[in-house]
Design an enzyme around this catalytic site. Structure first.
Site, PDB file in Angstrom:
ATOM      1  CG  LEU A  72       8.296  53.183  55.908  1.00 53.99           C
ATOM      2  CD1 LEU A  72       8.706  51.730  56.060  1.00 53.99           C
ATOM      3  CD2 LEU A  72       9.508  54.094  55.874  1.00 53.99           C
ATOM      4  N   GLY A 118       3.363  51.763  64.595  1.00 56.13           N
ATOM      5  CA  GLY A 118       2.443  50.815  63.985  1.00 56.13           C
ATOM      6  C   GLY A 118       2.643  50.705  62.489  1.00 56.13           C
ATOM      7  N   GLY A 119       2.513  49.475  61.965  1.00 55.49           N
ATOM      8  CA  GLY A 119       2.611  49.273  60.525  1.00 55.49           C
ATOM      9  C   GLY A 119       3.923  49.807  59.966  1.00 55.49           C
ATOM     10  CG  ASP A 120       3.719  51.838  56.243  1.00 57.84           C
ATOM     11  OD1 ASP A 120       2.833  52.281  56.998  1.00 57.84           O
ATOM     12  OD2 ASP A 120       3.646  51.908  55.007  1.00 57.84           O
ATOM     13  CD  GLU A 121       0.968  55.559  60.239  1.00 61.78           C
ATOM     14  OE1 GLU A 121       0.235  56.145  59.414  1.00 61.78           O
ATOM     15  OE2 GLU A 121       0.620  55.346  61.418  1.00 61.78           O
TER      16      GLU A 121
END
Length: 281
Positions: free
Chosen positions: A148, A188-191
């Site tokens: 993102l 994970g995170g924005d992935e």
């Protein structure tokens, strides 16, 4: 009439002994018959009660053995005496609670708790499974690596609760861009990653990737705020860009970073450098 000494009984003198004793013998015979009948009734009642208890207990034991053997759908029969039926019902309740706990544990182990999407472990398992099918059927599949754009500034500005809402909305929007047979995962995170099964080559994979990119660049209206983000999408295909899960994932990731280097909010198909071509050969 003669009174027998020491007995108090009066008997008719001159009658044969057999006639005198016949009534007593008949009474004794009837008493024996009645006793035998009562004994048989007691035995039959005992057998019936034992059978009524033993069969449900035996069924319960067989159900427990079936569950221990891996048959999670087995259930105890609710019949027999009330006490045994209550035990069977409690057994079923405990088994159902254990199944729910196992399903919840499996869900937590294989899915992202925020978005409900498959996590990296489940995604890798499906990628390996679908690669084996593609080799066997000689079909293609595509891997999309999505990162993102401008998510961190939005998360920092509006706080983590808003960031969580945004990630959930992103997941829903991307899910609408893929088929039910495909797999969308948050790694994970924005992935995120997408596994496209049985694609008709590069054009179809790039079409889906562009659909996702266009979908995510539209504003998200959450809790009265309009948030604008975007994404970079890297695309790698089997077998052109790798024939195992590690190579495909690495190449899709590299294509995503190429999209970032080109100005973000782009879709990039993996292009092998001379060094990477040597690795793929």
């Amino acid at each position: 009439m003669v009174k027998l000494p020491g007995t108090g009984w009066n008997v008719i003198a001159g009658l044969p002994e057999a006639e005198v004793l016949a009534p007593a013998r008949a009474l004794l015979a009837r008493s024996i018959v009645i006793g035998i009948v009562l004994l048989l009734l007691v035995v039959a009642l005992t057998w019936w009660l034992a059978r009524g208890i033993a069969r449900p207990i035996r069924d319960l034991a067989q159900t427990a053995m079936a569950i221990a053997g891996g048959n999670s759908s087995a259930r105890a029969r609710i019949d027999g005496p009330a006490e045994v039926a209550a035990v069977a019902q409690e057994f079923n309740n405990m088994h159902d609670a254990r199944k729910r706990a196992e399903e919840q544990a499996l869900q937590m182990a294989q899915h992202d708790p925020l978005t409900g999407l498959p996590n990296r472990a489940l995604f890798t398992d499906r990628l390996q499974r679908d690669l084996a099918s593609a080799r066997r059927d000689q079909t293609s599949l595509a891997l999309l690596f999505i990162d993102l754009d401008k998510f961190k500034p939005a998360n920092d500005q509006f706080g983590h609760p808003m960031g969580d809402l945004l990630l959930q909305a992103v997941a829903q929007r991307m899910q609408a861009c893929v088929r039910d047979s495909d797999t969308l995962a948050r790694i994970g995170g924005d992935e995120f990653m997408v596994l496209l099964r049985a694609v008709a080559g590069e054009p179809e994979a790039l079409t889906v990737a562009e659909k996702i990119r266009v979908g995510l660049e539209q504003p998200f209206v959450l809790a009265g705020h309009s948030l604008g983000i975007g994404c970079c999408v890297g695309v790698a295909l089997y077998p052109q860009h790798g024939d195992d899960d590690l190579t495909l994932s690495r190449n899709a990731d590299q294509a995503m970073y190429q999209a970032k280097e080109r100005g973000r909010n782009q879709v990039v198909l993996f292009q092998a450098t001379p060094e990477r071509e040597a690795d793929l050969a």
